[in-house]
Structures are given as C-alpha cells and as structure tokens.
Design a protein around this motif. Structure first.
Motif, PDB file in Angstrom:
ATOM      1  N   ARG A  59       0.808  -1.227   0.000  1.00 17.86           N
ATOM      2  CA  ARG A  59       0.000   0.000   0.000  1.00 17.86           C
ATOM      3  C   ARG A  59       0.835   1.269   0.000  1.00 17.86           C
ATOM      4  NH1 ARG A  59      -5.517  -1.022   3.025  1.00 17.86           N
ATOM      5  NH2 ARG A  59      -5.756  -3.210   2.493  1.00 17.86           N
ATOM      6  N   GLY A  60       2.154   1.115  -0.029  1.00 16.52           N
ATOM      7  CA  GLY A  60       3.033   2.273  -0.032  1.00 16.52           C
ATOM      8  C   GLY A  60       3.966   2.251   1.168  1.00 16.52           C
ATOM      9  N   PRO A  61       4.857   3.237   1.262  1.00 17.74           N
ATOM     10  CA  PRO A  61       5.822   3.258   2.350  1.00 17.74           C
ATOM     11  C   PRO A  61       5.163   3.565   3.689  1.00 17.74           C
ATOM     12  CG  PRO A  61       6.125   5.163   0.901  1.00 17.74           C
ATOM     13  CD  PRO A  61       5.053   4.316   0.296  1.00 17.74           C
ATOM     14  N   VAL A  62       5.654   2.884   4.731  1.00 20.26           N
ATOM     15  CA  VAL A  62       5.169   3.090   6.095  1.00 20.26           C
ATOM     16  C   VAL A  62       6.379   3.399   6.965  1.00 20.26           C
ATOM     17  CG1 VAL A  62       4.057   2.013   8.087  1.00 20.26           C
ATOM     18  CG2 VAL A  62       3.234   1.500   5.778  1.00 20.26           C
ATOM     19  N   GLN A  63       6.359   4.568   7.606  1.00 18.37           N
ATOM     20  CA  GLN A  63       7.439   4.918   8.524  1.00 18.37           C
ATOM     21  C   GLN A  63       7.054   4.449   9.920  1.00 18.37           C
ATOM     22  OE1 GLN A  63       8.476   9.078   8.912  1.00 18.37           O
ATOM     23  NE2 GLN A  63      10.601   8.507   9.275  1.00 18.37           N
ATOM     24  N   VAL A  64       7.948   3.669  10.542  1.00 18.86           N
ATOM     25  CA  VAL A  64       7.685   3.094  11.863  1.00 18.86           C
ATOM     26  C   VAL A  64       8.703   3.673  12.844  1.00 18.86           C
ATOM     27  CG1 VAL A  64       7.504   0.976  13.200  1.00 18.86           C
ATOM     28  CG2 VAL A  64       6.910   0.950  10.773  1.00 18.86           C
ATOM     29  N   PRO A  65       8.241   4.468  13.822  1.00 18.63           N
ATOM     30  CA  PRO A  65       9.167   4.980  14.835  1.00 18.63           C
ATOM     31  C   PRO A  65       9.739   3.827  15.667  1.00 18.63           C
ATOM     32  CG  PRO A  65       7.076   6.177  14.886  1.00 18.63           C
ATOM     33  CD  PRO A  65       6.885   4.983  13.992  1.00 18.63           C
ATOM     34  N   LEU A  66      11.051   3.830  15.877  1.00 19.94           N
ATOM     35  CA  LEU A  66      11.679   2.756  16.654  1.00 19.94           C
ATOM     36  C   LEU A  66      11.147   2.713  18.082  1.00 19.94           C
ATOM     37  CD1 LEU A  66      15.367   2.973  15.393  1.00 19.94           C
ATOM     38  CD2 LEU A  66      13.581   1.359  14.710  1.00 19.94           C
ATOM     39  N   ALA A  67      10.720   3.846  18.613  1.00 24.48           N
ATOM     40  CA  ALA A  67      10.188   3.883  19.968  1.00 24.48           C
ATOM     41  C   ALA A  67       8.901   3.066  20.095  1.00 24.48           C
ATOM     42  CB  ALA A  67       9.935   5.329  20.395  1.00 24.48           C
ATOM     43  N   ASP A  68       8.203   2.834  18.963  1.00 25.99           N
ATOM     44  CA  ASP A  68       6.935   2.103  18.986  1.00 25.99           C
ATOM     45  C   ASP A  68       7.076   0.621  18.640  1.00 25.99           C
ATOM     46  OD1 ASP A  68       5.709   4.489  19.609  1.00 25.99           O
ATOM     47  OD2 ASP A  68       5.004   4.872  17.565  1.00 25.99           O
ATOM     48  N   VAL A  69       8.262   0.192  18.198  1.00 25.02           N
ATOM     49  CA  VAL A  69       8.462  -1.193  17.756  1.00 25.02           C
ATOM     50  C   VAL A  69       8.334  -2.151  18.936  1.00 25.02           C
ATOM     51  CG1 VAL A  69      10.174  -2.820  16.850  1.00 25.02           C
ATOM     52  CG2 VAL A  69       9.890  -0.588  15.780  1.00 25.02           C
ATOM     53  N   VAL A  70       7.541  -3.211  18.742  1.00 23.97           N
ATOM     54  CA  VAL A  70       7.413  -4.254  19.763  1.00 23.97           C
ATOM     55  C   VAL A  70       7.922  -5.606  19.261  1.00 23.97           C
ATOM     56  CG1 VAL A  70       5.546  -3.140  21.020  1.00 23.97           C
ATOM     57  CG2 VAL A  70       4.991  -4.711  19.188  1.00 23.97           C
ATOM     58  N   ALA A  71       7.990  -5.796  17.929  1.00 20.14           N
ATOM     59  CA  ALA A  71       8.487  -7.058  17.369  1.00 20.14           C
ATOM     60  C   ALA A  71       8.889  -6.823  15.918  1.00 20.14           C
ATOM     61  CB  ALA A  71       7.421  -8.143  17.447  1.00 20.14           C
ATOM     62  N   ALA A  72       9.832  -7.635  15.452  1.00 24.26           N
ATOM     63  CA  ALA A  72      10.238  -7.589  14.044  1.00 24.26           C
ATOM     64  C   ALA A  72      10.924  -8.897  13.705  1.00 24.26           C
ATOM     65  CB  ALA A  72      11.184  -6.419  13.786  1.00 24.26           C
ATOM     66  N   LYS A  73      10.729  -9.347  12.467  1.00 22.28           N
ATOM     67  CA  LYS A  73      11.424 -10.553  12.030  1.00 22.28           C
ATOM     68  C   LYS A  73      11.516 -10.558  10.517  1.00 22.28           C
ATOM     69  CE  LYS A  73       7.462 -13.667  11.896  1.00 22.28           C
ATOM     70  NZ  LYS A  73       6.901 -14.915  12.393  1.00 22.28           N
ATOM     71  N   PRO A  74      12.549 -11.232  10.008  1.00 27.18           N
ATOM     72  CA  PRO A  74      12.644 -11.387   8.555  1.00 27.18           C
ATOM     73  C   PRO A  74      11.578 -12.369   8.074  1.00 27.18           C
ATOM     74  CG  PRO A  74      14.517 -12.439   9.659  1.00 27.18           C
ATOM     75  CD  PRO A  74      13.690 -11.790  10.715  1.00 27.18           C
ATOM     76  N   VAL A  75      11.125 -12.175   6.849  1.00 33.47           N
ATOM     77  CA  VAL A  75      10.139 -13.082   6.261  1.00 33.47           C
ATOM     78  C   VAL A  75      10.618 -13.475   4.864  1.00 33.47           C
ATOM     79  CG1 VAL A  75       8.160 -12.258   7.585  1.00 33.47           C
ATOM     80  CG2 VAL A  75       8.727 -11.158   5.452  1.00 33.47           C
ATOM     81  N   PRO A  76      10.196 -14.643   4.380  1.00 26.64           N
ATOM     82  CA  PRO A  76      10.613 -15.079   3.046  1.00 26.64           C
ATOM     83  C   PRO A  76       9.948 -14.237   1.957  1.00 26.64           C
ATOM     84  CG  PRO A  76       9.063 -16.638   3.992  1.00 26.64           C
ATOM     85  CD  PRO A  76       9.366 -15.630   5.054  1.00 26.64           C
ATOM     86  N   PRO A  77      10.467 -14.330   0.742  1.00 25.60           N
ATOM     87  CA  PRO A  77       9.847 -13.593  -0.366  1.00 25.60           C
ATOM     88  C   PRO A  77       8.403 -14.047  -0.567  1.00 25.60           C
ATOM     89  CG  PRO A  77      11.873 -14.694  -1.076  1.00 25.60           C
ATOM     90  CD  PRO A  77      11.616 -15.108   0.328  1.00 25.60           C
TER      91      PRO A  77
END
Length: 86
Positions: A59-77
């Motif tokens: 849907r387009g670029p999404v800017q995510v503030p690092l202060a709000d991050v609770v989880a992140a992980k790599p995903v396959p193509p």
C-alpha cells in the motif's frame, strides 16, 4: 520466572536487533504500537534513521518509529503469482 514486562523488553530488544542487522531491501514484518493496539508493516526495508525505519508495503511506504516497535522478524519472499485458470 520472568514477568510480562521482562518478556516484552526481551522481545523489543530482539526486534531492534533484527532491524539494526537488516540490510536495505530485506523483507521484514514489523509490529509497532498504534493507539491501544498494534499494527504490522510487511514489506521491504527501504530506509533507516536513528529514530525510525521505513517499510515499503503493497500500500506504499510506512514509517515506523523505533520507539513504537514491539516485534520484528525477517520473512521469506512472497509466493510467485498464480497462473490464471482458463
């Protein structure tokens, strides 16, 4: 036994480590606090600053503030597009 706050802090530290180690162009999913809940951004990492990351989603670029991050992980193509049935 760790309490919920300890588990959240560990998950957040791991997520920030994933984002720090990811290369531009890597495909990730990032979960961030949003109001009373959370929102996910799935796509490719297109920018990083000391305070935020930008994920290019369908849907387009999404800017995510690092202060709000609770989880992140790599995903396959994403899977290859399906052939249309005739």
């Amino acid at each position: 036994m760790p309490d919920r706050r300890d588990q959240d802090a560990i998950a957040r530290a791991l997520a920030l480590g994933v984002l720090d180690g990811a290369a531009l162009g890597d495909r990730l999913v990032v979960r961030a606090r949003h109001g009373d809940g959370a929102r996910d951004a799935l796509g490719t990492l297109s920018a990083r600053s000391p305070s935020a990351v930008t994920i290019d989603t369908r849907r387009g670029p999404v800017q995510v503030p690092l202060a709000d991050v609770v989880a992140a992980k790599p995903v396959p193509p994403p899977p290859a597009p399906r052939q249309r049935q005739r």
